[in-house]
Design a protein around this motif. Sequence first.
Motif, PDB file in Angstrom:
ATOM      1  N   PHE A 116       0.834  -1.205   0.000  1.00  0.00           N
ATOM      2  CA  PHE A 116       0.000   0.000   0.000  1.00  0.00           C
ATOM      3  C   PHE A 116       0.870   1.257   0.000  1.00  0.00           C
ATOM      4  N   ASN A 117       1.577   1.442  -1.134  1.00  0.00           N
ATOM      5  CA  ASN A 117       2.392   2.636  -1.347  1.00  0.00           C
ATOM      6  C   ASN A 117       3.350   2.892  -0.185  1.00  0.00           C
ATOM      7  N   GLY A 118       4.051   1.825   0.210  1.00  0.00           N
ATOM      8  CA  GLY A 118       5.013   1.958   1.281  1.00  0.00           C
ATOM      9  C   GLY A 118       4.450   1.753   2.666  1.00  0.00           C
ATOM     10  N   GLU A 119       3.133   1.682   2.775  1.00  0.00           N
ATOM     11  CA  GLU A 119       2.488   1.440   4.065  1.00  0.00           C
ATOM     12  C   GLU A 119       2.063  -0.026   4.155  1.00  0.00           C
ATOM     13  N   GLN A 120       1.873  -0.507   5.379  1.00  0.00           N
ATOM     14  CA  GLN A 120       1.474  -1.895   5.560  1.00  0.00           C
ATOM     15  C   GLN A 120      -0.018  -2.093   5.376  1.00  0.00           C
ATOM     16  N   SER A 121      -0.819  -1.035   5.528  1.00  0.00           N
ATOM     17  CA  SER A 121      -2.272  -1.184   5.447  1.00  0.00           C
ATOM     18  C   SER A 121      -2.909   0.045   4.815  1.00  0.00           C
ATOM     19  N   LEU A 122      -4.152  -0.139   4.382  1.00  0.00           N
ATOM     20  CA  LEU A 122      -4.986   0.932   3.828  1.00  0.00           C
ATOM     21  C   LEU A 122      -6.344   0.840   4.485  1.00  0.00           C
ATOM     22  N   ARG A 123      -6.871   1.976   4.965  1.00  0.00           N
ATOM     23  CA  ARG A 123      -8.142   1.987   5.677  1.00  0.00           C
ATOM     24  C   ARG A 123      -9.137   2.906   4.948  1.00  0.00           C
ATOM     25  N   LEU A 124     -10.355   2.413   4.797  1.00  0.00           N
ATOM     26  CA  LEU A 124     -11.433   3.181   4.170  1.00  0.00           C
ATOM     27  C   LEU A 124     -12.598   3.295   5.145  1.00  0.00           C
ATOM     28  N   SER A 125     -13.251   4.444   5.146  1.00  0.00           N
ATOM     29  CA  SER A 125     -14.419   4.663   6.000  1.00  0.00           C
ATOM     30  C   SER A 125     -15.603   5.073   5.142  1.00  0.00           C
ATOM     31  N   ASN A 126     -16.756   4.464   5.402  1.00  0.00           N
ATOM     32  CA  ASN A 126     -17.977   4.738   4.639  1.00  0.00           C
ATOM     33  C   ASN A 126     -19.141   4.989   5.581  1.00  0.00           C
ATOM     34  N   PHE A 127     -20.033   5.890   5.167  1.00  0.00           N
ATOM     35  CA  PHE A 127     -21.352   5.934   5.784  1.00  0.00           C
ATOM     36  C   PHE A 127     -22.391   6.089   4.687  1.00  0.00           C
ATOM     37  N   ALA A 128     -23.574   5.586   4.949  1.00  0.00           N
ATOM     38  CA  ALA A 128     -24.629   5.595   3.927  1.00  0.00           C
ATOM     39  C   ALA A 128     -25.987   5.774   4.584  1.00  0.00           C
TER      40      ALA A 128
END
Length: 658
Positions: A364-376
């Motif tokens: 993930f572009n040099g990072e170990q993780s990618l976090r996404l947040s959603n609300f609906a």
Amino acid sequence: MTFYNRVFLVAACTILCLRTGAQDLDSLMNLNAFTAESDLQKILNQRVAVSSKNGLTTRETPGIVSVISSEEIRNSGARDLGDLLRLVPGFDVLQDLQFVTGIGLRGSWANEGKVLVMLDGHPMNELLYQTVALGNRFPIDAISRIEIIRGPGSATYGGSAEYGVINIVTQAAESLNGVAVYATGGFHAQATGRTNAGVMVGQKGQDLSWDFSVFAGKGIVSDGKYQDLFQNGEVQDLSKVTSSDPTNINAGIRYKGLSFRGMYDRYETSDPITSVSNKGFYADLHYDWQVNKKLTIVPQIKYYNQLPWSYGDRETGETQFKVRATRFLSQVETRYAISRKASVTAGAIYFQDQGKDLLNGDLFNGEQSLRLSNFAFYGEGLFKHRLANATVGFRYEKNNRYGAAFVPRIAVTKKIENLHFKILYSQAFRAPSIQNINIALNGSVKPEKSDVFEFEVGYQFTPQMLFAVNAFVITTRDVLIYGSEGEGESFNEWYENYARSGSKGFEAIYNVRGKWWYGTVTYSYSTAGKNTVTTYEVPGQSQYVGFAKNKVTLNTNFQLLKQLSFNPSLVYASRRFAYQSIDENGEPVIGEMQPYLLVNAFLHYTNVLPGLSVGAGAYDIANQRPGIPEAYNGGYAPIPGRSREYVVKLSYQLDFKK
């Protein structure tokens, strides 16, 4: 003949048939007497929840819907979900990367985030790319029914249901009150196609119900001979170098309004070089709080933990890609019956997705993780009138990386005695998933959005006979497309938005059921819409790579004896185009694939001994072996089709009540 001329011709024939029935609309509205409910009417009058939170019958629900019953599944002798989907108008099975097969719908590649597949409420779409692998995966002999929306479902289900929804309900979760075991064997002339088995146990009570099931198997992708597109390797016998092995453990418990379900699913498959694994755990806890006769509030918590698309060298077992994807979701839904003729549903959702690299840690572009947040937020209202039912809905969803999406939904439907009609307009979206965002070209992608217009008219000529035809136009903008270049250390991949794609066409279904037999005939026609996605197009042709313009199916069943049934079926598809060779510059070249006719037959004997049933049949009796092409320019030659496969099935059920 143009598309619009074809639609006009079918509509004219339908109207002529309706007039031949000697009943115009006014006389239908004034009829008081109606025939006794037939077996066909019982099916048509089922309340289908998949296309609407308000559960209308199949002929009035605001969607183009197909329902496959357990009786039809059992009688057909289907080997896997693909066999059943091929009998449904508009559906096809095509190839993705690494011999993983997926869903095509209405002439378009729909596997990546465009069709939501649910098993007992669990979304089977993985979180990295939103794909659903088919093949020898789902417990076909454990299914109670399959509800299918052949059209958009985003307003209700969100960004994984842009083109359609498939809702699979198992017998253990739905109706089993006892113990059932089942087994399937599939055999080619020179190889074993599959060996699957499962066990289910469940007990249903007024306050307390529970169920538990296990399904596992081994299989192959094909028994054909395969030469890779670039002809770099030796010809491979796929029966020796491919696999298609499922495992599913599914358990649920309900006490009054409180329900919990947990599921573990693993599917291992491979091409001649690469093995692929999809593993996932799912948990769902929700409570149906009946506040009063009119108001129900449903709080819900879901958790997903997956290892999707883990791949590596088939021979050495060395893993090259391994990512953990998780989702934590909380939701509150409110259902309110204003009156007998009006009801509303509304809800709010918040969820977080996270991808974590389990290998070298720099995916993930040099990072170990990618976090996404959603609300609906979503809502739907149903308003019934003597002239028509109106359904109005919407969904608004916002993500911290790709922004917001808003999609409305409007439907007018009505069944007036023997006649029904549906006029439907929906916007739908495909939400970018973890990897879509992670490897986005220039660092960003937009949600894909579609406008879908649909119209259906149907007429039940007798209590045993129904004819329905629908037309659709799908226009998709900001199409999310995968791209790659180079090999080895210089390999590069990305996602980007193309301007537009889509399709248009029509589908017809003729269904008839007698006392000792039934039959369904379908016809599907689709063409490519205005398209800028070069990896999909076939130069000079109005169809996309891998898809047939025309498909005809016939599924019949004859009750030869009280306990013995015979089920012949066939699937015809017109010519298709696929990447099959390379030119002098080493670039893939599109070639034509000839039409095919799949002829299948299955015998099923119920209660040979009390509770014991057996079945036997053959698939592709004519041994035509239609190949499975890739749905885009992805560097794979078509998978050679399976040869004739002989299928044997056994099942035993013990009812607790008895």
